[in-house]
Motif scaffolding. Structure first.
Motif, PDB file in Angstrom:
ATOM      1  N   VAL A   1      10.866   0.771  16.587  1.00 21.01           N
ATOM      2  CA  VAL A   1       9.680  -0.322  16.417  1.00 21.01           C
ATOM      3  C   VAL A   1       8.597   0.539  15.899  1.00 21.01           C
ATOM      4  O   VAL A   1       8.184   1.395  17.160  1.00 21.01           O
ATOM      5  CB  VAL A   1       9.526  -1.360  17.512  1.00 21.01           C
ATOM      6  N   ILE A   2       7.811   0.231  14.959  1.00 22.33           N
ATOM      7  CA  ILE A   2       6.522   1.272  14.712  1.00 22.33           C
ATOM      8  C   ILE A   2       5.620   0.271  14.507  1.00 22.33           C
ATOM      9  O   ILE A   2       5.481  -0.588  13.595  1.00 22.33           O
ATOM     10  CB  ILE A   2       6.831   2.118  13.484  1.00 22.33           C
ATOM     11  N   GLY A   3       4.347   0.434  15.302  1.00 22.28           N
ATOM     12  CA  GLY A   3       3.355  -0.287  15.299  1.00 22.28           C
ATOM     13  C   GLY A   3       2.190   0.265  14.462  1.00 22.28           C
ATOM     14  O   GLY A   3       1.836   1.281  14.405  1.00 22.28           O
ATOM     15  N   LEU A   4       1.527  -0.701  13.228  1.00 19.13           N
ATOM     16  CA  LEU A   4       0.761  -0.066  12.453  1.00 19.13           C
ATOM     17  C   LEU A   4      -0.629  -0.733  12.761  1.00 19.13           C
ATOM     18  O   LEU A   4      -0.804  -1.678  13.337  1.00 19.13           O
ATOM     19  CB  LEU A   4       1.180  -0.579  10.798  1.00 19.13           C
ATOM     20  N   PRO A   5      -1.727  -0.040  12.061  1.00 19.35           N
ATOM     21  CA  PRO A   5      -2.963  -0.419  12.529  1.00 19.35           C
ATOM     22  C   PRO A   5      -3.329  -1.809  11.438  1.00 19.35           C
ATOM     23  O   PRO A   5      -2.359  -2.115  10.871  1.00 19.35           O
ATOM     24  CB  PRO A   5      -4.067   0.670  11.639  1.00 19.35           C
ATOM     25  N   ALA A   6      -4.177  -2.490  12.227  1.00 15.36           N
ATOM     26  CA  ALA A   6      -4.498  -3.868  11.512  1.00 15.36           C
ATOM     27  C   ALA A   6      -5.395  -3.466  10.310  1.00 15.36           C
ATOM     28  O   ALA A   6      -5.784  -2.277   9.977  1.00 15.36           O
ATOM     29  CB  ALA A   6      -5.453  -4.640  12.637  1.00 15.36           C
ATOM     30  N   ASN A   7      -5.481  -4.591   9.383  1.00 19.96           N
ATOM     31  CA  ASN A   7      -6.111  -4.434   8.265  1.00 19.96           C
ATOM     32  C   ASN A   7      -5.846  -3.198   7.012  1.00 19.96           C
ATOM     33  O   ASN A   7      -6.597  -2.688   6.571  1.00 19.96           O
ATOM     34  CB  ASN A   7      -7.809  -4.249   8.322  1.00 19.96           C
ATOM     35  N   ILE A   8      -4.644  -3.133   6.994  1.00 18.78           N
ATOM     36  CA  ILE A   8      -4.071  -2.009   5.977  1.00 18.78           C
ATOM     37  C   ILE A   8      -3.276  -2.526   4.799  1.00 18.78           C
ATOM     38  O   ILE A   8      -3.319  -1.907   4.051  1.00 18.78           O
ATOM     39  CB  ILE A   8      -2.919  -0.935   6.796  1.00 18.78           C
ATOM     40  N   PHE A   9      -3.248  -3.998   4.939  1.00 17.65           N
ATOM     41  CA  PHE A   9      -2.606  -4.495   3.720  1.00 17.65           C
ATOM     42  C   PHE A   9      -3.589  -5.255   3.008  1.00 17.65           C
ATOM     43  O   PHE A   9      -4.649  -6.012   3.606  1.00 17.65           O
ATOM     44  CB  PHE A   9      -1.401  -5.461   4.120  1.00 17.65           C
TER      45      PHE A   9
ATOM     46  N   PRO B   1       0.980  -1.171   0.067  1.00 24.19           N
ATOM     47  CA  PRO B   1      -0.023  -0.016  -0.034  1.00 24.19           C
ATOM     48  C   PRO B   1       1.062   1.226   0.103  1.00 24.19           C
ATOM     49  O   PRO B   1       1.816   1.186   0.668  1.00 24.19           O
ATOM     50  CB  PRO B   1      -0.594  -0.176   1.142  1.00 24.19           C
ATOM     51  N   GLN B   2       0.416   2.195  -0.774  1.00 28.93           N
ATOM     52  CA  GLN B   2       1.164   3.511  -0.991  1.00 28.93           C
ATOM     53  C   GLN B   2       1.719   4.083   0.385  1.00 28.93           C
ATOM     54  O   GLN B   2       2.566   4.513   0.444  1.00 28.93           O
ATOM     55  CB  GLN B   2       0.745   4.647  -1.886  1.00 28.93           C
ATOM     56  N   SER B   3       0.571   4.320   1.302  1.00 29.30           N
ATOM     57  CA  SER B   3       0.830   4.851   2.638  1.00 29.30           C
ATOM     58  C   SER B   3       1.864   4.152   3.384  1.00 29.30           C
ATOM     59  O   SER B   3       2.765   4.967   3.970  1.00 29.30           O
ATOM     60  CB  SER B   3      -0.518   4.538   3.303  1.00 29.30           C
ATOM     61  N   VAL B   4       2.001   2.575   3.106  1.00 26.60           N
ATOM     62  CA  VAL B   4       3.304   2.081   3.961  1.00 26.60           C
ATOM     63  C   VAL B   4       4.502   2.293   3.217  1.00 26.60           C
ATOM     64  O   VAL B   4       5.606   2.451   3.920  1.00 26.60           O
ATOM     65  CB  VAL B   4       3.078   0.656   4.165  1.00 26.60           C
ATOM     66  N   SER B   5       4.599   2.217   1.951  1.00 28.66           N
ATOM     67  CA  SER B   5       5.850   2.430   1.222  1.00 28.66           C
ATOM     68  C   SER B   5       6.141   4.084   1.319  1.00 28.66           C
ATOM     69  O   SER B   5       7.469   4.059   1.354  1.00 28.66           O
ATOM     70  CB  SER B   5       5.207   2.555  -0.460  1.00 28.66           C
ATOM     71  N   THR B   6       5.385   4.958   1.502  1.00 30.80           N
ATOM     72  CA  THR B   6       5.877   6.345   1.876  1.00 30.80           C
ATOM     73  C   THR B   6       6.696   6.293   3.261  1.00 30.80           C
ATOM     74  O   THR B   6       7.500   6.887   3.408  1.00 30.80           O
ATOM     75  CB  THR B   6       4.552   7.264   1.856  1.00 30.80           C
ATOM     76  N   ILE B   7       6.036   5.727   4.192  1.00 32.06           N
ATOM     77  CA  ILE B   7       6.549   5.829   5.606  1.00 32.06           C
ATOM     78  C   ILE B   7       8.048   5.051   5.367  1.00 32.06           C
ATOM     79  O   ILE B   7       8.908   5.802   5.928  1.00 32.06           O
ATOM     80  CB  ILE B   7       5.722   5.075   6.526  1.00 32.06           C
ATOM     81  N   LEU B   8       7.971   3.925   4.799  1.00 32.79           N
ATOM     82  CA  LEU B   8       9.464   3.347   4.746  1.00 32.79           C
ATOM     83  C   LEU B   8      10.301   4.206   3.766  1.00 32.79           C
ATOM     84  O   LEU B   8      11.480   4.274   4.393  1.00 32.79           O
ATOM     85  CB  LEU B   8       9.280   1.854   3.924  1.00 32.79           C
ATOM     86  N   ALA B   9      10.239   4.888   2.783  1.00 21.52           N
ATOM     87  CA  ALA B   9      10.774   5.490   1.820  1.00 21.52           C
ATOM     88  C   ALA B   9      11.147   6.829   2.787  1.00 21.52           C
ATOM     89  O   ALA B   9      12.271   7.212   2.656  1.00 21.52           O
ATOM     90  CB  ALA B   9       9.981   5.926   0.699  1.00 21.52           C
ATOM     91  N   LYS B  10      10.218   7.464   3.393  1.00 22.84           N
ATOM     92  CA  LYS B  10      10.814   8.776   4.010  1.00 22.84           C
ATOM     93  C   LYS B  10      11.596   8.348   5.061  1.00 22.84           C
ATOM     94  O   LYS B  10      12.604   9.145   5.608  1.00 22.84           O
ATOM     95  CB  LYS B  10       9.555   9.364   4.901  1.00 22.84           C
TER      96      LYS B  10
END
Length: 533
Positions: free
Chosen positions: A397-405, A220-229
């Motif tokens: 360590v960054i916890g993400l919401p469930a059900n975003i993938f 998902p683009q939102s997760v990609s953006t976090i990793l990239a930044k």
């Protein structure tokens, strides 16, 4: 890409999908649509480049007579330059627009949707198959050969799914080319990346409908953006970026949007079809064939770039995938220093170890993993302890919401690693699990959620109920268990109960019930029946 362009593109997609729906599964017609978009891109790029060469002679590439000696001389000279600069070559008659027009040469419109009379299409399947093969052949013996080899193998023009007869197949393909030919990808505009954005947009749309298979090729683009930044923090250019499970290449390309220059892209992907998508995606985003090196192989079993070290490493590996965990790997430099291998049933830490082996000393790495890696014991607990106590490479360590993938609802986390940490005495924990927008089928990270995560990481700020800097000693006390609630307290105290008010309400209810009981007894007496006790 503007919202209007996206709307038109989506409508175009569904116009085409209507012709294929019912004939094949979504991930199959994805390969046809994205493959033809790529062919259109190569054609338009070729046309613009050829016209640039021919500008001094005042000749349009499409006007060259391919059957004349003079025309052939022009084409030979242009081919030499095109293969060197673009990596491939297309003759004027092989360009996408020309083939689309030939297919409709005898067609008569019978509706706004572009359908045409039965049997009106000119037969182009043979031409098209030959052209796609010629693109690959034009690269043979050149630097770009590996980047174009078998690139169109998933575009099976002989498939019976396209139609029972050759005429049916031809009609369907002709319509697809005609629909795609309607859109202007504006390659002549220097600042325009409409086609690259279109490709990314379509990959995302297909992923949304692909269920569990989506995880194989798209983050998902939102997760990609976090990793990239995260991996570009404090940098304006990168020497190299690497993704060992690169899928369609979207994550690698997302990193490039966060810096001015990425000198080289590296990736590995096991699935052949997805690997082809990744190569197309790179070329569509105008990454020169000399600047990317993608390989198709199993990353853990047969790594392809082991001799290299990378400044930025990003990945969304398949969650808890199986791998061989062969005894042979105990002497593999990627795993030997840890003393234990990741279990064969869960390769999550095997991917982490592989990535860390290839991370440069001044580099940064961000990887998405299932929450289990934070607290599972046995070999994984041993590896986790080694990374923290012996190497001190874990930065956050960054916890993400469930059900975003796509394809899974499990909660996930991002682990950030640096071999030379500026803050070696603590690890930052971020709990972003409650910060998202709930949508119909899955949760979505909003721009403000992304910004909050990234800003908190970059500033290493402590925010109540959101982030905490845990000392290494504290983590040792917890036996190297990284479960986020141990470090970020998100407990919300309930408001104190006013017992006096509760008693008053109970008395009022009791009084009301007494009146109701009296009324019932009166009604029962009038009816001559016994009242309930």
């Amino acid at each position: 890409m503007t919202d209007e362009q996206k709307r038109k593109l989506e409508q175009l997609l569904w116009n085409i999908a209507d012709t294929l729906r019912g004939k094949m599964h979504a991930d199959e017609f994805r390969d046809y649509i994205l493959g033809f978009i790529f062919y259109k891109y190569l054609s338009e790029k070729m046309y613009l480049y050829a016209n640039k060469i021919l500008a001094e002679d005042g000749i349009d590439y499409l006007k060259i007579d391919e059957n004349s000696n003079e025309g052939e001389e022009y084409l030979t000279a242009i081919q030499e330059e095109a293969v060197l600069q673009l990596g491939y070559f297309l003759r004027p008659s092989e360009l996408f627009g020309e083939v689309a027009l030939r297919g409709r040469a005898n067609a008569t419109d019978d509706g706004e949707d572009g359908d045409h009379a039965e049997g009106a299409s000119k037969f182009i399947l043979g031409d098209l198959a030959r052209i796609l093969t010629n693109i690959e052949r034009s690269t043979m013996g050149t630097e770009s050969e590996d980047d174009f080899a078998s690139l169109f193998e998933d575009l099976d023009l002989s498939s019976t799914k396209l139609g029972r007869s050759e005429a049916d197949k031809n009609k369907l393909i002709t319509k697809i080319l005609f629909e795609l030919n309607k859109i202007d990808f504006e390659l002549d505009k220097i600042d325009s990346d409409v086609l690259g954005d279109a490709y990314e947009y379509l990959i995302g749309k297909f992923a949304a409908g692909a269920g569990k298979k989506a995880g194989e090729f798209y983050t998902p683009q939102s997760v990609s953006t976090i990793l990239a930044k995260i991996v570009t923090t404090g940098k304006s250019k990168l020497k190299s970026v690497y993704d060992p499970t690169c899928g369609s290449g979207s994550l690698l390309l997302r990193v490039s949007k966060e810096v001015k220059i990425v000198s080289a892209y590296y990736g590995q992907e096991m699935n052949r079809t997805t690997y082809n998508l990744a190569r197309m995606n790179m070329i569509l985003h105008d990454v020169h064939y000399r600047n990317f090196d993608l390989r198709q192989e199993d990353t853990l079993e047969r790594p392809q770039h082991l001799e290299q070290r990378f400044e930025a490493v990003v990945a969304n590996p398949p969650f808890s995938a199986k791998w061989s965990a062969s005894k042979l790997f105990e002497s593999d430099d990627r795993f030997s220093q840890y003393g234990k291998l990741a279990p064969s049933s869960k390769a999550d830490f095997a991917f982490v170890q592989h990535m860390l082996y290839q991370l440069d000393d001044n580099g940064q790495m961000a990887v998405v993993l299932p929450h289990g890696v934070l607290f599972r014991g046995a070999a994984e607990g041993h590896i986790r302890r080694f990374l923290i106590e012996d190497r001190n490479w874990l930065d956050a360590v960054i916890g993400l919401p469930a059900n975003i993938f796509y394809g899974t609802s499990i909660p996930t986390c991002i682990l950030v690693f640096k071999k030379c940490r500026e803050n070696p005495d603590d690890i930052l924990f971020v709990d972003a699990s409650a910060h998202f927008e709930k949508q119909k089928n899955q949760n979505h990270l909003r721009p403000q959620d992304i910004a909050r995560i990234v800003d908190t990481y970059r500033d290493r700020s402590v925010v109540e109920k959101f982030s905490h800097r845990a000392s290494i000693d504290k983590i040792k006390e917890n036996d190297f268990n990284l479960n986020i609630p141990r470090y970020v307290d998100t407990f919300e105290e309930e408001e104190p109960v006013d017992l006096t008010e509760v008693v008053r309400e109970l008395k009022a209810i009791e009084k009301g019930m007494a009146k109701t009981d009296d009324a019932i007894r009166t009604f029962c007496k009038e009816l001559g029946i016994g009242a309930p006790v």
